[in-house]
Design a protein around this motif. Sequence first.
Motif, PDB file in Angstrom:
ATOM      1  N   TYR A  62      46.800 -36.223 -13.072  1.00 26.98           N
ATOM      2  CA  TYR A  62      45.971 -35.766 -14.194  1.00 26.98           C
ATOM      3  C   TYR A  62      45.673 -36.938 -15.125  1.00 26.98           C
ATOM      4  O   TYR A  62      46.549 -37.747 -15.433  1.00 26.98           O
ATOM      5  CB  TYR A  62      46.702 -34.658 -14.963  1.00 26.98           C
ATOM      6  CG  TYR A  62      45.915 -34.116 -16.132  1.00 26.98           C
ATOM      7  CD1 TYR A  62      44.780 -33.340 -15.927  1.00 26.98           C
ATOM      8  CD2 TYR A  62      46.299 -34.395 -17.435  1.00 26.98           C
ATOM      9  CE1 TYR A  62      44.046 -32.845 -17.005  1.00 26.98           C
ATOM     10  CE2 TYR A  62      45.583 -33.902 -18.512  1.00 26.98           C
ATOM     11  CZ  TYR A  62      44.454 -33.129 -18.291  1.00 26.98           C
ATOM     12  OH  TYR A  62      43.732 -32.638 -19.351  1.00 26.98           O
ATOM     13  N   SER A  64      44.574 -37.463 -18.853  1.00 33.10           N
ATOM     14  CA  SER A  64      44.437 -36.745 -20.123  1.00 33.10           C
ATOM     15  C   SER A  64      43.231 -37.219 -20.933  1.00 33.10           C
ATOM     16  O   SER A  64      42.754 -36.497 -21.806  1.00 33.10           O
ATOM     17  CB  SER A  64      45.711 -36.879 -20.956  1.00 33.10           C
ATOM     18  OG  SER A  64      45.979 -38.241 -21.227  1.00 33.10           O
ATOM     19  N   ASN A  66      40.084 -37.884 -19.682  1.00 36.09           N
ATOM     20  CA  ASN A  66      38.849 -37.210 -19.265  1.00 36.09           C
ATOM     21  C   ASN A  66      39.067 -35.768 -18.790  1.00 36.09           C
ATOM     22  O   ASN A  66      38.122 -35.083 -18.431  1.00 36.09           O
ATOM     23  CB  ASN A  66      38.117 -38.016 -18.188  1.00 36.09           C
ATOM     24  CG  ASN A  66      38.899 -38.153 -16.902  1.00 36.09           C
ATOM     25  OD1 ASN A  66      39.859 -37.443 -16.653  1.00 36.09           O
ATOM     26  ND2 ASN A  66      38.469 -39.082 -16.058  1.00 36.09           N
ATOM     27  N   GLY A  67      40.318 -35.298 -18.771  1.00 34.26           N
ATOM     28  CA  GLY A  67      40.614 -33.921 -18.392  1.00 34.26           C
ATOM     29  C   GLY A  67      40.488 -33.634 -16.911  1.00 34.26           C
ATOM     30  O   GLY A  67      40.446 -32.477 -16.506  1.00 34.26           O
ATOM     31  N   LYS A  68      40.461 -34.687 -16.096  1.00 30.02           N
ATOM     32  CA  LYS A  68      40.291 -34.480 -14.659  1.00 30.02           C
ATOM     33  C   LYS A  68      41.617 -34.559 -13.908  1.00 30.02           C
ATOM     34  O   LYS A  68      42.510 -35.316 -14.269  1.00 30.02           O
ATOM     35  CB  LYS A  68      39.328 -35.519 -14.070  1.00 30.02           C
ATOM     36  CG  LYS A  68      37.899 -35.279 -14.472  1.00 30.02           C
ATOM     37  CD  LYS A  68      36.963 -36.152 -13.679  1.00 30.02           C
ATOM     38  CE  LYS A  68      35.525 -35.773 -13.987  1.00 30.02           C
ATOM     39  NZ  LYS A  68      34.594 -36.477 -13.104  1.00 30.02           N
ATOM     40  N   ASN A  69      41.697 -33.728 -12.871  1.00 31.11           N
ATOM     41  CA  ASN A  69      42.785 -33.799 -11.911  1.00 31.11           C
ATOM     42  C   ASN A  69      42.271 -34.571 -10.699  1.00 31.11           C
ATOM     43  O   ASN A  69      41.085 -34.537 -10.385  1.00 31.11           O
ATOM     44  CB  ASN A  69      43.216 -32.414 -11.435  1.00 31.11           C
ATOM     45  CG  ASN A  69      44.018 -31.678 -12.473  1.00 31.11           C
ATOM     46  OD1 ASN A  69      43.504 -30.797 -13.146  1.00 31.11           O
ATOM     47  ND2 ASN A  69      45.280 -32.032 -12.606  1.00 31.11           N
ATOM     48  N   TYR A 113      37.328 -31.404 -12.850  1.00 29.33           N
ATOM     49  CA  TYR A 113      37.725 -31.185 -14.234  1.00 29.33           C
ATOM     50  C   TYR A 113      38.686 -29.994 -14.244  1.00 29.33           C
ATOM     51  O   TYR A 113      38.343 -28.918 -13.767  1.00 29.33           O
ATOM     52  CB  TYR A 113      36.512 -30.898 -15.121  1.00 29.33           C
ATOM     53  CG  TYR A 113      36.897 -30.727 -16.567  1.00 29.33           C
ATOM     54  CD1 TYR A 113      37.104 -31.846 -17.373  1.00 29.33           C
ATOM     55  CD2 TYR A 113      37.085 -29.469 -17.114  1.00 29.33           C
ATOM     56  CE1 TYR A 113      37.480 -31.702 -18.698  1.00 29.33           C
ATOM     57  CE2 TYR A 113      37.460 -29.324 -18.445  1.00 29.33           C
ATOM     58  CZ  TYR A 113      37.660 -30.444 -19.228  1.00 29.33           C
ATOM     59  OH  TYR A 113      38.041 -30.306 -20.533  1.00 29.33           O
ATOM     60  N   LYS A 115      41.199 -29.470 -17.119  1.00 24.79           N
ATOM     61  CA  LYS A 115      41.901 -29.288 -18.386  1.00 24.79           C
ATOM     62  C   LYS A 115      41.910 -27.817 -18.793  1.00 24.79           C
ATOM     63  O   LYS A 115      40.869 -27.186 -18.930  1.00 24.79           O
ATOM     64  CB  LYS A 115      41.248 -30.124 -19.482  1.00 24.79           C
ATOM     65  CG  LYS A 115      42.002 -30.071 -20.791  1.00 24.79           C
ATOM     66  CD  LYS A 115      41.382 -31.003 -21.808  1.00 24.79           C
ATOM     67  CE  LYS A 115      42.209 -31.007 -23.084  1.00 24.79           C
ATOM     68  NZ  LYS A 115      41.672 -31.974 -24.051  1.00 24.79           N
ATOM     69  N   GLY A 116      43.110 -27.271 -18.971  1.00 23.38           N
ATOM     70  CA  GLY A 116      43.259 -25.894 -19.408  1.00 23.38           C
ATOM     71  C   GLY A 116      43.119 -24.852 -18.302  1.00 23.38           C
ATOM     72  O   GLY A 116      43.085 -23.665 -18.590  1.00 23.38           O
TER      73      GLY A 116
END
Length: 149
Positions: A62, A64, A66-69, A113, A115-116
């Motif tokens: 992950y 943090s 850019n919120g991408k896995n 993406y 995130k969340g």
Amino acid sequence: MGIRRNIATAGAVTALVVGATTAFSATASAAPNVTPQGVCGSAYKTVNSVPVGSLGTVYLTYNSTNGKNCVATIRTSPGKVKAMSTYIYVPATDEYAGDNGNYTSYAGPARVYGKGYCVSWGGSIDNVYVSVENSNCASLKERRTVEVR
């Protein structure tokens, strides 16, 4: 004069061929940086992993910023070409990324993406397939599956 030009041309061509052969053989024999960060990028931190039998590991990373896995399947012992795959899927957004083919050391990167969101991810090496469903989210318990075909 014509003989000297031919000898000089032959010498230049020989030097070019030897130099190109040396350059290409160095590239071909150089081992890749086979870590999750080497495949996905240094900003990606490993957050989960699952072994693919004794053949290797699928890593979920992950970023943090850019919120991408990112997912990569990495072999324990690189060598002869083997069928390999890696994938990641975000059910809530229906976003999918994957990679498959015949590789010597890793499959990937595959990025989405996430995130969340809960993510589902996995991969394969040879005839061993692994998947992790509903991963890295508090609301659901993840489910891991290993299948040998």
